[in-house]
Write a protein that holds these residues in place. Structure first.
Motif, PDB file in Angstrom:
ATOM      1  N   ALA A 101       0.835  -1.205   0.000  1.00  0.00           N
ATOM      2  CA  ALA A 101       0.000   0.000   0.000  1.00  0.00           C
ATOM      3  C   ALA A 101       0.871   1.256   0.000  1.00  0.00           C
ATOM      4  CB  ALA A 101      -0.932  -0.007   1.214  1.00  0.00           C
ATOM      5  N   TYR A 104       2.052   9.775  -4.910  1.00  0.00           N
ATOM      6  CA  TYR A 104       0.949  10.714  -5.092  1.00  0.00           C
ATOM      7  C   TYR A 104       0.807  11.679  -3.926  1.00  0.00           C
ATOM      8  CZ  TYR A 104      -0.224   7.811  -9.012  1.00  0.00           C
ATOM      9  OH  TYR A 104      -0.170   7.143 -10.208  1.00  0.00           O
ATOM     10  N   LEU A 105       1.612  11.504  -2.894  1.00  0.00           N
ATOM     11  CA  LEU A 105       1.512  12.400  -1.741  1.00  0.00           C
ATOM     12  C   LEU A 105       2.542  13.522  -1.868  1.00  0.00           C
ATOM     13  CD1 LEU A 105      -0.315  10.061  -0.901  1.00  0.00           C
ATOM     14  CD2 LEU A 105       0.533  10.329   1.416  1.00  0.00           C
ATOM     15  N   ALA A 136       2.586   1.750  -3.404  1.00  0.00           N
ATOM     16  CA  ALA A 136       1.702   2.226  -4.477  1.00  0.00           C
ATOM     17  C   ALA A 136       1.289   3.677  -4.284  1.00  0.00           C
ATOM     18  CB  ALA A 136       0.458   1.334  -4.549  1.00  0.00           C
ATOM     19  N   ALA A 137       1.193   4.112  -3.038  1.00  0.00           N
ATOM     20  CA  ALA A 137       0.601   5.431  -2.771  1.00  0.00           C
ATOM     21  C   ALA A 137       1.610   6.562  -2.706  1.00  0.00           C
ATOM     22  CB  ALA A 137      -0.171   5.384  -1.452  1.00  0.00           C
ATOM     23  N   SER A 190      -4.321   1.093 -11.204  1.00  0.00           N
ATOM     24  CA  SER A 190      -3.842   2.322 -10.570  1.00  0.00           C
ATOM     25  C   SER A 190      -2.703   2.044  -9.596  1.00  0.00           C
ATOM     26  CB  SER A 190      -4.989   3.008  -9.845  1.00  0.00           C
ATOM     27  OG  SER A 190      -5.527   2.154  -8.871  1.00  0.00           O
TER      28      SER A 190
END
Lengths: 266, 266, 266
Positions: B63, B70-71, B66-67, B237
């Protein structure tokens, strides 16, 4: 109005309100917020709900309709219930005098009356979206960044092509039938209360009983107007007629389903 | 950049992003936020997700991987998937040029390439943690307060003993087999899409079919490239190859499980 | 303390902490936040939890009791577990030197010792609530707006009629029995840990074994003090004695229920 230490009122950017069917177990919602805060570090974000049943555009539409008047004037809603992502459905932003909505043009904003719409834009300005734009997650790549740019002050004219209308879903409306008005159960809340297609203005002192699941139920003002375990009909917080069971779960007790027939007797 | 009423740009503290397996039904996440805001009242907090399956360190690792891109740059991740709390596993903070990670040193940050790591510290400075430090909830007593102090401007050198490496999990990687590359299903999202161990760069115009659960499935660009109810493989995504069913739930329809074998045919 | 670009410390409004049984699948929580931000645009809102079991006032009470000391001084709690909404139960605000609580006067705040209460007000000032006030959703119409006005600086004297006491629930307390102290399981967390009615101060070096579900379990310091799959009792993050199974789910493994008898042997 709050005043800063310099004596000036603090100016807040518009509130961004998120409504999706993503749930909270995956990273989708967190990633959308990451994209927003990357573009607009001071963004204020409100989660309306991420519990819309997966791909249930009608449920998303009803949630936005019921909630919008309780959010601050100027709120920009970002709504993503998007079974058609990756097809040719359009991405859209719609503005009223009170609020604005950014999301897929698939009927999710059908509750907006044509007369209140001030501007509709298709989101085809590639400078405001992530590159490359994926074919599966426009919440992250299109809707979140466009809303963040609006919060940063981007003018609506920059969003993309001007449009004249939004796509609309047929919203279930009560119909006249031999024994009164016939409506249906639209959705349930966590407590098992059934939200129906009747609004407060369908009711009157003479139209104050419903028949549902073989039972006749009186319309009352509050749960406390009946005894524990008894069914009751009332105008709930959604602004619609709801079927409830005091201290119980109407969905289970009465055996209701989405679409269950509800007759308002005359 | 947002400008305050005095004409100066508003400086925001670094974003704190929370990722845990605590769920949202207990008070654990709320208490961590309370600790953060007690130390850093102006903290900006983002919930990446609290829905990591209980004690599933690999799922937490995937998690975060993958994330993170984008932060916002400068984000401090606080990640707690911590089956070893109360044992001798270390508490750690890791910094790259882009972001930072605070949590248990149990492999949760295995996605970080050694080359991108700038600094590793064990969190053994008792002045930055709650006293007494419980043996069961380091999210509250160690990781939240350390991250809040970082948001308040505490220097990394104060966090604790300098270290050279973090603990690492073996991440499942596709392997060459007689009939192609063999990978597996790593996890599922809410819609029933199966995330596999294949990344986009494993694919090519010639390697564009997978075999999974006895079916041969073409790699496409988007859900709309197949008919409703049809299976499809695509780079989702997550940046990984995903197995989906259009308007359906691939996990159920195809009978997939975590670990299910996926062969990328050559 | 954070300092603004003008060199002055930034003043934050009091934190509003929400605790409800609304869950996150409906719009109720989002609407409460919308009401708060309409009144106090700069409000800081923390979700303690919205996962209190529906209408379980005792569970709400225990959650607030366990969490409050980790939230910032000055926090205003808005708590809504309200089976009596629409009946004649009162709406109340209670203040201590540390924090404040706004919600239904139904025992939800029973954990407050009489000696720490500084002020109790019934919320009967119609200027601070939404009009019309619904009979079903006081979270939106009464508690959220009152708390938002407090955050905006409204004085407690304006909230409504001064009162002397709050309603109280009987909280389950351990009792002396022939074989020791007899308590019970109060609730479970996501990991299946059972929270009991014993507090840390019920324990001593001599009282360090419990009998529950036919098993004798030692009180230890942490999960790591027993082998994987073994049961253990320890003072958990709630400040109460908890029954756990290392790397397992005590509720399932030991067959526990809410109310299960727990004997602390002497």
């Amino acid at each position: 109005m709050r005043v800063s230490s310099t004596g000036n009122p603090v100016k807040h950017p518009p509130l961004l309100a998120l409504t999706t069917d993503f749930g909270l177990n995956d990273i989708y919602v967190g990633v959308m917020k990451g994209v927003i805060l990357s573009i607009c570090p001071g963004a204020r974000i409100l989660d309306l709900t991420h519990g819309i049943p997966p791909q249930d555009v009608l449920a998303g539409c009803l949630a936005l309709e019921a909630a919008r008047r309780y959010l601050p004037t100027g709120t920009v809603h970002v709504a993503v219930v998007d079974p058609g992502v990756g097809t040719d459905r359009r991405a859209v932003a719609v503005r009223t005098d009170r609020d604005a909505f950014v999301g897929p043009d698939n009927g999710l904003f059908s509750f907006l009356a044509p007369a209140e719409i001030r501007e509709v834009r298709y989101l085809d300005n590639p400078q405001l979206t992530l590159t490359p734009r994926s074919a599966t997650f426009h919440g992250r790549d299109v809707f979140a960044p466009v809303a963040a740019h609006l919060a940063e002050g981007t003018d609506w004219s920059e969003l993309g092509t001007l449009a004249t209308e939004i796509s609309r879903l047929p919203l279930p409306k009560p119909e006249v039938s031999p024994d009164g008005f016939t409506g249906q159960v639209l959705t349930f809340d966590r407590f098992g209360n059934a939200v129906t297609s009747f609004r407060a203005d369908h009711l009157s002192p003479e139209r104050n009983r419903v028949r549902v699941a073989g039972q006749e139920i009186q319309v009352k003002t509050t749960y406390g107007d009946v005894g524990p375990g008894q069914p009751v009909a009332l105008v709930g917080s959604s602004g619609r007629l709801e079927i409830a069971v005091r201290d119980g779960d109407a969905r289970r007790v009465l055996g209701l389903d989405r679409g269950s027939r509800v007759v308002l007797e005359t």
